[in-house]
Design a protein around this motif. Structure first.
Motif, PDB file in Angstrom:
ATOM      1  N   ILE A  66       0.856  -1.198   0.000  1.00 10.49           N
ATOM      2  CA  ILE A  66       0.000   0.000   0.000  1.00 10.49           C
ATOM      3  C   ILE A  66       0.889   1.244   0.000  1.00 10.49           C
ATOM      4  O   ILE A  66       1.924   1.264   0.678  1.00 10.49           O
ATOM      5  CB  ILE A  66      -0.989  -0.030   1.206  1.00 10.49           C
ATOM      6  CG1 ILE A  66      -1.972   1.155   1.160  1.00 10.49           C
ATOM      7  CG2 ILE A  66      -0.271  -0.098   2.551  1.00 10.49           C
ATOM      8  CD1 ILE A  66      -3.143   1.016   2.133  1.00 10.49           C
ATOM      9  N   SER A  67       0.495   2.253  -0.778  1.00  8.53           N
ATOM     10  CA  SER A  67       1.289   3.484  -0.847  1.00  8.53           C
ATOM     11  C   SER A  67       0.929   4.401   0.319  1.00  8.53           C
ATOM     12  O   SER A  67      -0.155   4.282   0.914  1.00  8.53           O
ATOM     13  CB  SER A  67       1.032   4.212  -2.167  1.00  8.53           C
ATOM     14  OG  SER A  67      -0.261   4.775  -2.166  1.00  8.53           O
ATOM     15  N   ALA A  68       1.822   5.329   0.628  1.00  5.69           N
ATOM     16  CA  ALA A  68       1.558   6.288   1.711  1.00  5.69           C
ATOM     17  C   ALA A  68       0.342   7.142   1.372  1.00  5.69           C
ATOM     18  O   ALA A  68      -0.500   7.421   2.223  1.00  5.69           O
ATOM     19  CB  ALA A  68       2.789   7.163   1.961  1.00  5.69           C
ATOM     20  N   GLU A  69       0.238   7.543   0.101  1.00 10.07           N
ATOM     21  CA  GLU A  69      -0.878   8.404  -0.324  1.00 10.07           C
ATOM     22  C   GLU A  69      -2.202   7.663  -0.189  1.00 10.07           C
ATOM     23  O   GLU A  69      -3.187   8.202   0.302  1.00 10.07           O
ATOM     24  CB  GLU A  69      -0.663   8.872  -1.762  1.00 10.07           C
ATOM     25  CG  GLU A  69      -1.594   9.997  -2.161  1.00 10.07           C
ATOM     26  CD  GLU A  69      -0.854  11.180  -2.803  1.00 10.07           C
ATOM     27  OE1 GLU A  69      -1.479  12.225  -2.983  1.00 10.07           O
ATOM     28  OE2 GLU A  69       0.349  11.040  -3.118  1.00 10.07           O
ATOM     29  N   GLN A  70      -2.178   6.376  -0.585  1.00  7.39           N
ATOM     30  CA  GLN A  70      -3.399   5.565  -0.515  1.00  7.39           C
ATOM     31  C   GLN A  70      -3.830   5.354   0.944  1.00  7.39           C
ATOM     32  O   GLN A  70      -5.017   5.403   1.270  1.00  7.39           O
ATOM     33  CB  GLN A  70      -3.108   4.211  -1.184  1.00  7.39           C
ATOM     34  CG  GLN A  70      -4.329   3.413  -1.543  1.00  7.39           C
ATOM     35  CD  GLN A  70      -3.940   2.039  -2.086  1.00  7.39           C
ATOM     36  OE1 GLN A  70      -2.771   1.636  -2.056  1.00  7.39           O
ATOM     37  NE2 GLN A  70      -4.929   1.316  -2.574  1.00  7.39           N
ATOM     38  N   PRO A 102      10.993   6.350  -0.515  1.00  4.91           N
ATOM     39  CA  PRO A 102      11.521   7.402  -1.396  1.00  4.91           C
ATOM     40  C   PRO A 102      10.468   7.865  -2.409  1.00  4.91           C
ATOM     41  O   PRO A 102       9.781   7.044  -3.009  1.00  4.91           O
ATOM     42  CB  PRO A 102      12.697   6.704  -2.091  1.00  4.91           C
ATOM     43  CG  PRO A 102      13.164   5.687  -1.097  1.00  4.91           C
ATOM     44  CD  PRO A 102      11.911   5.205  -0.406  1.00  4.91           C
ATOM     45  N   GLY A 103      10.335   9.177  -2.538  1.00  8.50           N
ATOM     46  CA  GLY A 103       9.400   9.744  -3.503  1.00  8.50           C
ATOM     47  C   GLY A 103       7.969   9.873  -3.004  1.00  8.50           C
ATOM     48  O   GLY A 103       7.122  10.451  -3.683  1.00  8.50           O
ATOM     49  N   GLU A 104       7.682   9.329  -1.823  1.00  8.60           N
ATOM     50  CA  GLU A 104       6.298   9.339  -1.339  1.00  8.60           C
ATOM     51  C   GLU A 104       5.965  10.599  -0.540  1.00  8.60           C
ATOM     52  O   GLU A 104       6.846  11.259   0.008  1.00  8.60           O
ATOM     53  CB  GLU A 104       6.043   8.133  -0.435  1.00  8.60           C
ATOM     54  CG  GLU A 104       5.877   6.844  -1.201  1.00  8.60           C
ATOM     55  CD  GLU A 104       5.384   5.726  -0.308  1.00  8.60           C
ATOM     56  OE1 GLU A 104       4.681   4.852  -0.817  1.00  8.60           O
ATOM     57  OE2 GLU A 104       5.698   5.717   0.904  1.00  8.60           O
ATOM     58  N   VAL A 105       4.658  10.839  -0.459  1.00  6.60           N
ATOM     59  CA  VAL A 105       4.126  11.953   0.334  1.00  6.60           C
ATOM     60  C   VAL A 105       2.983  11.420   1.190  1.00  6.60           C
ATOM     61  O   VAL A 105       2.134  10.681   0.701  1.00  6.60           O
ATOM     62  CB  VAL A 105       3.611  13.063  -0.605  1.00  6.60           C
ATOM     63  CG1 VAL A 105       2.737  14.036   0.143  1.00  6.60           C
ATOM     64  CG2 VAL A 105       4.779  13.788  -1.272  1.00  6.60           C
ATOM     65  N   ASP A 151       2.237  17.654   6.620  1.00 10.97           N
ATOM     66  CA  ASP A 151       2.422  16.609   5.622  1.00 10.97           C
ATOM     67  C   ASP A 151       3.858  16.134   5.748  1.00 10.97           C
ATOM     68  O   ASP A 151       4.724  16.848   6.251  1.00 10.97           O
ATOM     69  CB  ASP A 151       2.104  17.102   4.208  1.00 10.97           C
ATOM     70  CG  ASP A 151       2.899  18.321   3.799  1.00 10.97           C
ATOM     71  OD1 ASP A 151       2.399  19.446   3.959  1.00 10.97           O
ATOM     72  OD2 ASP A 151       4.051  18.159   3.333  1.00 10.97           O
ATOM     73  N   HIS A 152       4.078  14.883   5.321  1.00 10.16           N
ATOM     74  CA  HIS A 152       5.407  14.294   5.420  1.00 10.16           C
ATOM     75  C   HIS A 152       5.848  13.891   4.015  1.00 10.16           C
ATOM     76  O   HIS A 152       5.030  13.429   3.224  1.00 10.16           O
ATOM     77  CB  HIS A 152       5.406  13.042   6.291  1.00 10.16           C
ATOM     78  CG  HIS A 152       4.594  13.141   7.549  1.00 10.16           C
ATOM     79  ND1 HIS A 152       4.846  14.068   8.528  1.00 10.16           N
ATOM     80  CD2 HIS A 152       3.535  12.414   7.995  1.00 10.16           C
ATOM     81  CE1 HIS A 152       3.982  13.894   9.521  1.00 10.16           C
ATOM     82  NE2 HIS A 152       3.175  12.905   9.223  1.00 10.16           N
ATOM     83  N   GLY A 153       7.130  14.051   3.720  1.00  9.62           N
ATOM     84  CA  GLY A 153       7.615  13.644   2.399  1.00  9.62           C
ATOM     85  C   GLY A 153       9.044  13.145   2.475  1.00  9.62           C
ATOM     86  O   GLY A 153       9.790  13.475   3.400  1.00  9.62           O
ATOM     87  N   PRO A 159      14.329   4.492   2.657  1.00 15.01           N
ATOM     88  CA  PRO A 159      13.081   4.563   3.423  1.00 15.01           C
ATOM     89  C   PRO A 159      13.291   5.382   4.696  1.00 15.01           C
ATOM     90  O   PRO A 159      14.394   5.431   5.237  1.00 15.01           O
ATOM     91  CB  PRO A 159      12.767   3.101   3.759  1.00 15.01           C
ATOM     92  CG  PRO A 159      14.024   2.331   3.526  1.00 15.01           C
ATOM     93  CD  PRO A 159      14.840   3.116   2.544  1.00 15.01           C
ATOM     94  N   MET A 160      12.231   6.026   5.137  1.00 17.19           N
ATOM     95  CA  MET A 160      12.273   6.816   6.369  1.00 17.19           C
ATOM     96  C   MET A 160      11.241   6.222   7.315  1.00 17.19           C
ATOM     97  O   MET A 160      10.083   6.031   6.928  1.00 17.19           O
ATOM     98  CB  MET A 160      11.905   8.252   5.988  1.00 17.19           C
ATOM     99  CG  MET A 160      12.089   9.254   7.060  1.00 17.19           C
ATOM    100  SD  MET A 160      13.815   9.797   7.070  1.00 17.19           S
ATOM    101  CE  MET A 160      13.792  10.763   8.577  1.00 17.19           C
ATOM    102  N   ILE A 161      11.672   5.880   8.524  1.00 17.72           N
ATOM    103  CA  ILE A 161      10.757   5.274   9.500  1.00 17.72           C
ATOM    104  C   ILE A 161      10.844   6.060  10.797  1.00 17.72           C
ATOM    105  O   ILE A 161      11.942   6.366  11.273  1.00 17.72           O
ATOM    106  CB  ILE A 161      11.119   3.789   9.764  1.00 17.72           C
ATOM    107  CG1 ILE A 161      10.975   2.970   8.480  1.00 17.72           C
ATOM    108  CG2 ILE A 161      10.237   3.204  10.874  1.00 17.72           C
ATOM    109  CD1 ILE A 161      11.400   1.507   8.613  1.00 17.72           C
TER     110      ILE A 161
END
Ligand code: GTQ
Length: 350
Positions: A66-70, A102-105, A151-153, A159-161
């Motif tokens: 699942i994507s962060a946006e989803q 990476p690349g997610e919002v 918002d987080h990006g 990866p960022m955890i």
């Protein structure tokens, strides 16, 4: 529910009364008084230990699915086994591990729940809080005070955890949850990155002329970098450790010297290699994260070994004793802030 003891004939008549009044929204206090007004805290939470590597494996799998946006927020909730399906790590607090690939919002929203983030891994991803970006590094503390847009990006290649700590169960208790989303997923940057750190993070504050400050004067700072707090802890550690806490420092709100959030207090501590704390118990339920080193936590009658980035929860009024094998650095947060404001907080140094 505990049941008070009464002679049989009295019990039968009482039960008849209870049955008759229940539909009218009436219940007898004497059946439940001892449980309601207990002499000491009786937490439904239990001590628990999450190994970081195990949690991380499931989180990375969620990242494939699942994507962060989803998801809006791609988070694995750390649920206390004593509080199943309540999205709670203690009766008042929430914890979760959030992954931004990476690349997610994770799109902008705001809510009345107060939040803190404690970075577990990754470097260079950001959180924007009311138009100001905080660029995050491992073991930084970042706050999202109530009702501030965030918002987080992640524009890095890793990866960022981070660990999310929120007062979700407290806000639910008060039935005071409000939340909003913006149209655009990412907020505009209104000021230079870490602007408030420059203004408030070094024991100074802006002198007010005719230009009003953008941030609320009551809670101006939201980023507490690892490099800064670790240096303070190292300098502190040349002295003698407190027998119950080791070397301990609390994160404060520079506006008033109080806790970082109205409901949540946050602290770090360093236990030198070979040091064991004297046992202590407190009425706050606390979440501890291993930043550095290894050791053992004795929580009530449980004993857990602490490894890198492990997370433990210590329920209210549970005896805690910490031992350090190597220099042990812990971050922790708890509901002490809320309890102090409600004049409930107590601790007992044994
Ligand atoms: O990042 O805003 O773990 O709203 C739970 C709820 C994180 C967040 C959580 C949230 C967030």
């Amino acid at each position: 529910m505990t049941t008070a003891i009464f002679p049989n004939d009295q019990r039968a008549q009482l039960e008849q009364l209870y049955a008759a009044m229940r539909p009218e929204g009436l219940a007898p206090l004497w059946e439940v008084l001892a449980a309601l007004v207990s002499p000491t805290p009786q937490s439904p939470a239990v001590a628990h230990h999450w190994r970081y590597d195990d949690a991380r494996r499931h989180l990375m799998r969620a990242g494939d699915l699942i994507s962060a946006e989803q998801a809006e927020r791609r988070v694995l909730i750390l649920e206390n086994p004593g509080l199943p399906d309540q999205s709670a790590i203690t009766p008042s607090l929430y914890a979760g591990l959030q992954l931004i690939q990476p690349g997610e919002v994770a799109p902008a929203h705001r809510h009345t729940q107060s939040a803190l983030r404690f970075v577990m891994e990754g470097e260079g991803a950001y959180t924007t809080v009311d138009g100001e970006r905080a660029v995050m590094r491992p073991f930084d503390l970042v706050l999202t005070p109530s009702w501030q847009w965030h918002d987080h990006g992640n524009e890095t290649a890793q990866p960022m955890i981070w660990l999310d700590g929120l007062d979700i169960p407290t806000v639910r208790h008060f039935a005071a949850s409000f939340a909003e989303k913006t149209e655009a997923p990412v907020q505009a940057r209104l000021v230079p990155d870490d602007d408030s750190l420059s203004r408030y993070g070094r024991n100074l504050r802006p002198l007010r002329g005719s230009i009003a400050d953008r941030r609320p004067a009551s809670r101006p700072l939201f980023h507490y970098p690892y490099a800064e707090w670790r240096r303070s802890l190292a300098d502190l550690a040349v002295g003698a450790p407190d027998p119950h806490l080791g070397h301990a420092l609390e994160f404060i709100n520079p506006a008033d010297g109080g806790t970082v959030l109205p409901t949540i207090a946050a602290q770090v501590q360093l236990l030198p290699a070979g040091f064991t704390t004297r046992p202590r118990r407190a009425s706050d339920g606390a979440i501890h994260v291993v930043v550095e080193g290894t050791g053992t936590a004795r929580i009530g009658d449980r004993e857990v070994s602490l490894g890198a980035r492990d997370i433990i929860v210590v329920p209210s009024w549970t005896r805690l004793e910490l031992s350090a094998d190597s220099d042990l650095v812990l971050f922790s947060y708890s509901d002490r802030a809320a309890q102090q404001r409600l004049e409930l907080y107590r601790e007992d140094r044994l």
